[in-house]
Design an enzyme around this catalytic site. Structure first.
Site, mmCIF file in Angstrom:
data_model
loop_
_atom_site.group_PDB
_atom_site.id
_atom_site.type_symbol
_atom_site.label_atom_id
_atom_site.label_comp_id
_atom_site.label_asym_id
_atom_site.label_seq_id
_atom_site.Cartn_x
_atom_site.Cartn_y
_atom_site.Cartn_z
ATOM 1 C CD GLU A 100 7.664 2.567 5.157
ATOM 2 O OE1 GLU A 100 8.425 2.650 4.184
ATOM 3 O OE2 GLU A 100 8.045 2.202 6.291
ATOM 4 C CE LYS A 128 11.514 4.129 3.061
ATOM 5 N NZ LYS A 128 11.010 2.803 3.499
ATOM 6 C CB CYS A 160 10.362 4.287 7.094
ATOM 7 S SG CYS A 160 10.897 2.865 8.099
#
Length: 552
Positions: free
Chosen positions: A44, A113, A149
């Site tokens: 990430e 994300k 994530c």
């Protein structure tokens, strides 16, 4: 395409070092190419380093990150592995925590994300906007879902959406910080998504220390049948190849290496060493200096420093006063000798006497007490800072979490310093970690083998030695009792009534709660330190300094 070789780049980037991170990923790609990989997965926000925090608010920073991704994309024109790389990007709706998929010399896809964490150490909603619900990316005929994530940790259904829209394999780049037992938590999070989607999942975690946080790696993968496909190490860089075969039931790693992981005190010690090493090295310090008192806290800090940096970069200084015992002088010297680092003695009798003489008229008629004790600590802090200024060595702070909790530390004295490797270890954890290190020399450490802390330091009663025959238990409950009360108050936010029900004295609990609250102003001025527990001071626990609440 019925077989795909995915290289997993568990690497240690540096926040803000865009050029260095790019070169690190290029080197990993060369390694992946030599091993016949089709695709390289990075972690990430790899290009920027994680967490970049408010750096992403600078347009110049975002422009530099994008330029690095575009340069890396050009590299993929060579026919070698494609790359999935994390970076912060400016979109039409705002800034995104994103990944780019690179292949054939171009950026072939971007995914943002969706689920932005905003708890504990995470504050992403301040600086990013959520992306749209993603679909899979077609990479050389394989439909890959890339949940970033929190997209696998939260409940927004990102993985289910990817599965419903045709994803065959989930590759999840992560930035998950360490606390003890975190690997098991990650496994459960990943397994939940495997069960709900029926898809195999790769969990790639970043590595390295970033201010208080330690990212421990420990990447892994699960097959769709919930079996552990592979397990990468914690606290170490590695580029590992995972070979996936498509069968009637989808993709699967037939054989994958399962690396044993450290547990308990071993994992805590590794985290302390990694966090300390990266703080010192990434901030450009050539060496460190610390006061070695003959007590357990400074001895453990010295061992961590030597294991992280090597003995030649660690300078220990004993600063004795009239209350310093012969045992402490011997124990400090023995500890420095066992570690192989430089050791000097700088007596503080004269400077302390000078301060007392200067204040004699003003203090006349008052009783000697904590003010005079604090002068000893502040004299030591001043001398260590002078050594730091003269020779460029960072001062290491050595207070444990029990002391930081109840304010048993002196501002501008023993709290002086740039970083504290044991700030988030309670006193009993300090003893446990010290005993473990004495019985082992962990892989990758630069210090000597075993028995680096003299046994007498571990066995003797702890004392600040600021007055005759002083011990810590003169004014505090025994550390097993204190630490249990503190863990209840700090980690679990338990009520006084609930803590007392565990067998603790009610007045003792009230007193410790009061000390905890009134020490907040000290903690705000303390050096950063490695996060080890689930709730460290600062990032995880943010209490007001001005606070009249007491649980009565």
């Amino acid at each position: 395409m019925n077989r795909i070789r995915i290289a997993l780049a568990q690497l240690n980037p540096t926040v803000g070092d865009i050029a260095g991170n790019l070169e690190k990923l290029r080197a990993a790609r060369r390694t992946a190419a030599e091993k016949g990989a089709d695709l390289l997965l990075s972690t990430e926000l790899f290009i920027s380093g994680y967490q970049p925090e408010d750096l992403v608010m600078k347009p110049a920073f975002l422009d530099a990150c994008l330029k690095a991704v575009e340069e890396l994309a050009k590299d993929t024109a060579d026919g070698g592995p494609g790359v999935i790389v994390g970076f912060p990007r400016q979109g039409e709706a705002g800034r995104h925590n994103a990944v780019a998929v690179l292949d054939g010399g171009a950026i072939i896809a971007i995914r943002d994300k969706v689920d932005l964490p905003n708890y504990g150490e995470f504050d992403e909603k301040r600086v990013f906007v959520p992306g749209e619900m993603p679909g899979p990316v077609n990479f050389r005929g394989v439909r890959i879902g890339i949940p970033i994530c929190e997209d696998i940790w939260g409940d927004l259904g990102v993985c289910e959406t990817l599965a419903e829209s045709g994803a065959e394999l989930l590759l999840s780049p992560n930035g998950s910080p360490y606390y003890r037992g975190k690997v098991d938590v990650r496994h459960q999070v990943a397994l939940k998504q495997v069960i709900e989607t029926g898809l195999p999942l790769v969990y790639l975690n970043t590595l390295g220390g970033q201010d208080e946080l330690v990212y421990d790696g420990g990447s892994f993968g699960f097959n769709a049948d919930r079996s552990l496909a592979f397990q990468m190490p914690q606290f170490a860089e590695e580029v590992r190849i995972s070979e996936w075969q498509r069968g009637e039931d989808g993709w699967r790693v037939e054989t994958g290496e399962i690396t044993p992981l450290p547990i308990g005190e071993a994992s805590d010690y590794h985290a302390c060493v990694l966090g300390f090493a990266d703080y010192v090295n990434k901030n450009g310090f050539k060496s460190v200096v610390l006061g070695l008192s003959g007590g357990i806290d400074s001895a453990l800090c010295a061992a961590i420093a030597v294991d992280a940096l090597g003995a030649e970069r660690v300078h220990c200084v004993m600063l004795p006063y009239r209350y310093t015992s012969e045992d402490s002088l011997k124990d400090a010297a023995d500890c420095a000798r066992a570690l192989g680092c430089r050791y000097d003695i700088v007596p503080i009798e004269e400077p302390v006497t000078g301060f007392l003489s200067a204040l004699a008229d003003m203090f006349e008629g008052t009783e000697e007490g904590i003010t005079e004790e604090n002068l000893q600590s502040r004299t030591r802090g001043t001398i260590l800072m002078a050594i730091s200024n003269k020779f460029g060595a960072m001062v290491v702070t050595t207070g444990n979490k029990s002391e930081m909790s109840v304010g048993y530390a002196t501002l501008y004295g023993d709290m002086n310093g740039g970083f504290n490797p044991i700030k988030d270890l309670y006193k009993m954890q300090v003893y446990g970690v010290s005993a473990w290190r004495n019985g082992a020399r962990p892989d990758g450490m630069l210090g000597p083998d075993r028995d680096v802390i003299p046994q007498n330091i571990i066995d003797k009663k702890p004392s600040a030695e600021l007055r005759p025959n002083q011990t810590d238990q003169d004014s505090l409950p025994p550390y097993p009792v204190l630490d249990d009360i503190l863990e209840c108050l700090v980690e679990k936010e338990m009520s006084v009534e609930a803590i007392v029900s565990r067998g603790h004295d009610v007045e003792t609990v009230h007193r410790i709660e009061h000390l905890l609250y009134i020490a907040e102003y000290k903690r705000r001025q303390s050096a950063p330190g490695v996060k080890i527990t689930k709730k460290n001071f600062g990032r995880d626990r943010r209490y007001p300094i001005t606070n009249r609440f007491r649980d009565r």
